[in-house]
Design a protein around this motif. Structure first.
Motif, PDB file in Angstrom:
ATOM      1  N   VAL A  14       0.230  12.151  -5.866  1.00  0.00           N
ATOM      2  CA  VAL A  14       0.091  10.756  -5.444  1.00  0.00           C
ATOM      3  C   VAL A  14      -0.303   9.974  -6.683  1.00  0.00           C
ATOM      4  N   CYS A  15       0.249   8.802  -6.851  1.00  0.00           N
ATOM      5  CA  CYS A  15       0.011   8.005  -8.058  1.00  0.00           C
ATOM      6  C   CYS A  15      -1.483   7.770  -8.265  1.00  0.00           C
ATOM      7  N   THR A  16      -1.884   7.804  -9.529  1.00  0.00           N
ATOM      8  CA  THR A  16      -3.300   7.646  -9.879  1.00  0.00           C
ATOM      9  C   THR A  16      -3.679   6.174 -10.102  1.00  0.00           C
ATOM     10  N   TYR A  17      -2.701   5.279  -9.999  1.00  0.00           N
ATOM     11  CA  TYR A  17      -3.000   3.888 -10.364  1.00  0.00           C
ATOM     12  C   TYR A  17      -3.375   3.012  -9.160  1.00  0.00           C
ATOM     13  N   CYS A  18      -2.452   2.276  -8.574  1.00  0.00           N
ATOM     14  CA  CYS A  18      -2.887   1.241  -7.619  1.00  0.00           C
ATOM     15  C   CYS A  18      -2.939   1.737  -6.182  1.00  0.00           C
ATOM     16  N   GLY A  19      -3.419   0.863  -5.300  1.00  0.00           N
ATOM     17  CA  GLY A  19      -3.658   1.221  -3.911  1.00  0.00           C
ATOM     18  C   GLY A  19      -2.432   1.324  -3.018  1.00  0.00           C
ATOM     19  N   VAL A  20      -1.236   1.084  -3.566  1.00  0.00           N
ATOM     20  CA  VAL A  20      -0.037   1.239  -2.736  1.00  0.00           C
ATOM     21  C   VAL A  20       0.109   2.698  -2.308  1.00  0.00           C
ATOM     22  N   GLY A  21      -0.293   3.615  -3.194  1.00  0.00           N
ATOM     23  CA  GLY A  21      -0.276   5.035  -2.822  1.00  0.00           C
ATOM     24  C   GLY A  21       1.110   5.652  -2.857  1.00  0.00           C
ATOM     25  N   CYS A  22       1.888   5.330  -3.887  1.00  0.00           N
ATOM     26  CA  CYS A  22       3.209   5.959  -4.015  1.00  0.00           C
ATOM     27  C   CYS A  22       3.017   7.459  -4.235  1.00  0.00           C
ATOM     28  N   SER A  23       3.872   8.242  -3.609  1.00  0.00           N
ATOM     29  CA  SER A  23       3.827   9.684  -3.846  1.00  0.00           C
ATOM     30  C   SER A  23       5.191  10.109  -4.378  1.00  0.00           C
ATOM     31  N   PHE A  24       5.206  11.196  -5.146  1.00  0.00           N
ATOM     32  CA  PHE A  24       6.448  11.647  -5.762  1.00  0.00           C
ATOM     33  C   PHE A  24       6.275  13.058  -6.307  1.00  0.00           C
ATOM     34  N   ASP A  25       7.397  13.661  -6.694  1.00  0.00           N
ATOM     35  CA  ASP A  25       7.332  14.963  -7.357  1.00  0.00           C
ATOM     36  C   ASP A  25       7.226  14.719  -8.852  1.00  0.00           C
ATOM     37  N   SER A  48      11.052   4.320  -4.586  1.00  0.00           N
ATOM     38  CA  SER A  48      10.589   3.374  -5.618  1.00  0.00           C
ATOM     39  C   SER A  48       9.319   3.871  -6.315  1.00  0.00           C
ATOM     40  N   THR A  49       9.195   3.488  -7.565  1.00  0.00           N
ATOM     41  CA  THR A  49       7.913   3.572  -8.276  1.00  0.00           C
ATOM     42  C   THR A  49       7.901   2.382  -9.225  1.00  0.00           C
ATOM     43  N   CYS A  50       6.751   2.098  -9.823  1.00  0.00           N
ATOM     44  CA  CYS A  50       6.751   1.060 -10.857  1.00  0.00           C
ATOM     45  C   CYS A  50       6.594   1.728 -12.214  1.00  0.00           C
ATOM     46  N   VAL A  51       6.518   0.932 -13.242  1.00  0.00           N
ATOM     47  CA  VAL A  51       6.471   1.454 -14.612  1.00  0.00           C
ATOM     48  C   VAL A  51       5.281   2.384 -14.819  1.00  0.00           C
ATOM     49  N   LYS A  52       4.153   2.074 -14.158  1.00  0.00           N
ATOM     50  CA  LYS A  52       2.961   2.905 -14.374  1.00  0.00           C
ATOM     51  C   LYS A  52       3.137   4.280 -13.720  1.00  0.00           C
ATOM     52  N   GLY A  53       3.606   4.274 -12.471  1.00  0.00           N
ATOM     53  CA  GLY A  53       3.797   5.545 -11.778  1.00  0.00           C
ATOM     54  C   GLY A  53       4.872   6.400 -12.429  1.00  0.00           C
ATOM     55  N   LYS A  54       5.887   5.751 -12.976  1.00  0.00           N
ATOM     56  CA  LYS A  54       7.024   6.476 -13.546  1.00  0.00           C
ATOM     57  C   LYS A  54       6.737   6.976 -14.963  1.00  0.00           C
ATOM     58  N   ALA A 181       0.298  -6.312  -9.703  1.00  0.00           N
ATOM     59  CA  ALA A 181      -0.816  -5.429  -9.351  1.00  0.00           C
ATOM     60  C   ALA A 181      -0.440  -4.388  -8.292  1.00  0.00           C
ATOM     61  N   HIS A 182       0.523  -4.686  -7.444  1.00  0.00           N
ATOM     62  CA  HIS A 182       0.986  -3.747  -6.404  1.00  0.00           C
ATOM     63  C   HIS A 182       2.517  -3.785  -6.363  1.00  0.00           C
ATOM     64  N   PRO A 183       3.156  -3.380  -7.461  1.00  0.00           N
ATOM     65  CA  PRO A 183       4.586  -3.673  -7.635  1.00  0.00           C
ATOM     66  C   PRO A 183       5.496  -3.156  -6.522  1.00  0.00           C
ATOM     67  N   VAL A 184       5.283  -1.934  -6.075  1.00  0.00           N
ATOM     68  CA  VAL A 184       6.211  -1.394  -5.078  1.00  0.00           C
ATOM     69  C   VAL A 184       6.081  -2.138  -3.746  1.00  0.00           C
ATOM     70  N   LEU A 185       4.879  -2.537  -3.434  1.00  0.00           N
ATOM     71  CA  LEU A 185       4.677  -3.316  -2.208  1.00  0.00           C
ATOM     72  C   LEU A 185       5.406  -4.668  -2.312  1.00  0.00           C
TER      73      LEU A 185
HETATM   74 FE1  SF4 Z   1       1.606   3.717  -8.731  1.00  0.00          FE
HETATM   75 FE2  SF4 Z   1       3.127   1.598  -9.204  1.00  0.00          FE
HETATM   76 FE3  SF4 Z   1       3.182   2.790  -6.822  1.00  0.00          FE
HETATM   77 FE4  SF4 Z   1       1.050   1.403  -7.551  1.00  0.00          FE
HETATM   78  S1  SF4 Z   1       3.101   0.586  -7.183  1.00  0.00           S
HETATM   79  S2  SF4 Z   1       1.029   3.414  -6.588  1.00  0.00           S
HETATM   80  S3  SF4 Z   1       0.960   1.817  -9.746  1.00  0.00           S
HETATM   81  S4  SF4 Z   1       3.860   3.678  -8.759  1.00  0.00           S
END
Ligand code: SF4
Length: 689
Positions: A14-25, A48-54, A181-185
């Motif tokens: 699960v992504c370590t950055y924002c509160g959207v909580g994207c999960s991925f392999d 989807s992910t954003c630049v930080k998660g990816k 701040a919550h790009p995927v959302l």
């Molecule tokens: Fe991570 Fe970006 Fe998803 Fe937030 S929107 S959880 S920073 S990948």
């Protein structure tokens, strides 16, 4: 799972950055992160992910990671064994507790660590040290929203799911910048705009990316959101556009609430907010015409003197129009850090055990005393704001802080740093030698999310598992192991061998998560609390009523707190917030080469009008000062900000440019959340381009 080339591993995280909580392999080979692969099974983000998660994972191999425990001797830190660091820490903390009492020690937990680790941190404070002095960084951000939700609806969490934001006819974003701040959302809102013609209203001081995409952009005067929200609500009621059936059957306190709105006439509202009466009417009409409305908000609302009350005004507006308790509607405070929701849910607050059970309730206390086999303190502890004051007053002598750079991210940073100087004993647990760690006596090297197992809870109350992708680097350890070792040296007899055992113990003690188990969270499965004993969860809250008196939502009268007044010399209104590329102050993202190269420094945004008036060119080096401190940075001239409003991103781990050297210790009345967004500054040019 092990793949054909045996050293290549694919691990769900699960992504370590924002509160959207994207999960991925995440694909790794030895310690190298090969790629991030999102999955359609991921509930919050799908593909989807954003630049930080990816791309934001290089920090796990940064050569700045702390790899051994460190102890201060004089002005320098020396590496020591775990045995020595733990023994020394336990001895010093016990000495201070025995000499000055349990409340002379305080604990700060982390919104970046797992639910299990947060549970252990509050258990360490309460069961081992016998103090409720435990808090986490939601005090800096969303505590006012939680207060508002509990006042009006009952539970301190988003009322629905991210999916509801896609389903709504109208989304209103107040004081939030989700595109960064919550790009995927924000992508999901954008998709609904394109596909379904969803309408969007954005209210903000700054014309952020979502504001550009909005059907209506409201730019009220700083600190006046409560006024326009109340004015619009009053107008809706006056026109008879409110949802009378919903109000009659599902809501209490309507008459008292209506009486409280008396002064918010269109004329008054327009005068205070600077919004025209036509704009206010247009806003009211858009809300009344929409079949379903969701409101998202964040720090632009909460980080004010009246943060709780403005958040409450949002909930009141939704209640009056019947936009809560059904799909496609509701209140969505956007949680900032990946596990800020979980840190609160699992009890890292001075007044709540896990599951928001009050420490002042004797029956609840008895339950925890029985489960933990100890007697527990009876009064609420200090929140992190009060802890800083208590250090200055000589009442608080020792602190154990996990994964927060409080010396930079707390408001009035000079005041916080001078408090840390006064601590008799300070333990900091982190991956990096943060600004806060510079004040420590002992530093424990912690492991990031990729190096451990556990669960995180995202902004929509969704609990998700993360699996270990990499072994801990050097001698660093997962936080739950370090906390357990500290506890056991202080007389506890904790026998946890895995996060699963901790999770089971925690969930067994709270109705909110009674039915949550690791099995039910296997792989991409997730659960949104409340999770009932049979394993059913709650993507939508309040479909069958509210956990308040009579099963009804409560309209809660609020009044406007005018913004801070400051000397006239400070003539510019300072705002602050996140950047897309970096996360918050940048402790992790500044250690990702690609991101750091793209955005190496913070800056101050000034409007073209101000630039012209003061002769400030794009790129000029400026000094920005408030009554609390000053910083130096380059100016960026942009029409995102208007007139005398300026904006500084939070990005900075350095003393000379951190925006919180400028912010004050003033705070929201009810939650003590600092009024980060209420500061005035002056600017001088140091060097022209
Ligand atoms: Fe991570 Fe970006 Fe998803 Fe937030 S929107 S959880 S920073 S990948």
């Amino acid at each position: 799972s092990e793949l054909r080339e045996s050293r290549i591993k694919k691990t769900k995280t699960v992504c370590t950055y924002c509160g959207v909580g994207c999960s991925f392999d995440i694909w790794t080979k030895d310690r190298k992160v090969l790629k991030v692969e999102p999955s359609m099974d991921a509930p919050a983000n799908q593909i989807s992910t954003c630049v930080k998660g990816k791309f934001g994972w290089d920090f796990v191999n940064s050569n700045e990671r702390i790899l051994e425990p460190l102890i201060r001797r004089g002005d320098a830190f020396y590496p020591v064994s775990w045995e020595e660091a733990l023994d020394y820490t336990a001895k010093r903390l016990a000495e201070i507790r025995d000499r000055d009492g349990a409340d002379a020690v305080a604990f700060i937990s982390s919104s970046k660590t797992t639910n299990e680790e947060n549970y252990l941190m509050q258990k360490l404070a309460r069961a081992v040290f016998h103090t409720n002095n435990i808090d986490n960084c939601s005090r800096y951000c969303q505590s006012p929203a939680t207060e508002a939700l509990r006042r009006t609806y009952g539970y301190g969490g988003d009322t629905g799911s991210i999916k509801d934001l896609e389903m709504a006819d109208l989304v209103i974003i107040v004081g939030a910048n989700p595109a960064e701040a919550h790009p995927v959302l924000s992508t999901r809102i954008r998709r609904a705009q394109k596909k379904r013609g969803q309408k969007l209203i954005v209210a903000d001081l700054r014309k952020n990316i979502m504001a550009e995409r909005a059907d209506l952009f409201l730019h009220p005067r700083q600190g006046t959101d409560l006024v326009w929200l109340s004015g619009v609500t009053k107008y809706i009621i006056d026109q008879g556009w409110h949802n009378q059936e919903f109000l009659q059957n599902k809501v209490q306190n309507f008459d008292e609430y209506v009486a409280s709105l008396e002064k918010y006439t269109l004329a008054y509202t327009s005068e205070v907010t600077g919004l025209s009466q036509e704009t206010l009417i247009q806003t009211a009409k858009m809300i009344a015409d929409a079949k379903s409305v969701c409101v998202c908000w964040a720090m632009g609302v909460t980080q004010h003197l009246g943060g709780s009350d403005t958040s409450t005004a949002i909930c009141n507006l939704l209640t009056v129009t019947g936009n809560v308790g059904r799909p496609g509607t509701g209140a969505y405070p956007l949680r900032g850090h990946n596990n800020v929701q979980g840190a609160g849910d699992f009890g890292c607050a001075p007044n709540f055990y896990p599951g928001y059970q009050s420490v002042s309730d004797p029956a609840v206390r008895a339950k925890f005393e029985q489960a933990w086999g100890v007697s527990l303190p009876t009064t609420p502890g200090l929140n992190n704001h009060q802890m800083v004051d208590a250090i200055h007053e000589g009442k608080l002598k020792a602190m154990y802080l996990v994964g927060e750079d409080m010396a930079i991210v707390d408001s009035n940073a000079n005041y916080v740093q001078s408090a840390f100087e006064k601590l008799e004993f300070f333990v900091v647990q982190d991956m990096f030698f943060s600004k806060t760690a510079q004040f420590a006596d002992v530093i424990f090297p912690a492991s990031p999310s990729l190096e451990k197992e556990g669960t995180f809870t995202n902004t929509e109350r969704r609990i998700q598992r993360l699996y270990q992708a990499l072994p801990p680097l050097g001698a660093s350890k997962p936080d739950w192991q370090i906390i357990t070792e500290v506890a056991n040296r202080l007389g506890a007899n904790w026998k946890y061998t895995s996060p699963k055992e901790i999770f089971e113990e925690a969930c067994g003690l709270t109705e909110l998560m009674k039915g949550a188990t690791y099995e039910r969270l296997e792989g991409y499965k997730s659960l949104q609390w409340p999770v009932w004993e049979d394993g059913t969860d709650s993507p939508h809250l309040y479909l069958d009523g509210f956990p308040l008196e009579g099963g009804k939502a409560r309209l809660w009268p609020v009044d406007w707190t005018p913004p801070l007044t400051l000397p006239e010399a400070y003539d510019l209104q300072l705002n602050n917030g996140r950047l897309l590329e970096h996360f918050h102050e940048g402790n992790m993202t500044q250690r990702v080469a690609g991101i750091q190269k793209k955005v190496p420094h913070t800056f101050i945004e000034i409007s073209p009008e101000l630039a012209k008036q003061r002769g400030i060119e794009d790129g000029a080096l400026v000094r920005v000062s408030s009554p609390y401190g000053s910083v130096r940075m380059r100016a960026t001239v942009t029409d995102r900000v208007q007139g005398n409003e300026v904006y500084i991103p939070l990005l900075s781990t350095k003393d000379e440019e951190a925006v919180n050297l400028l912010t004050s210790s003033d705070h929201d009345t009810y939650t003590f959340t600092p009024a980060y967004k209420e500061m005035r500054v002056k600017i001088e040019v140091l060097e022209f381009t």
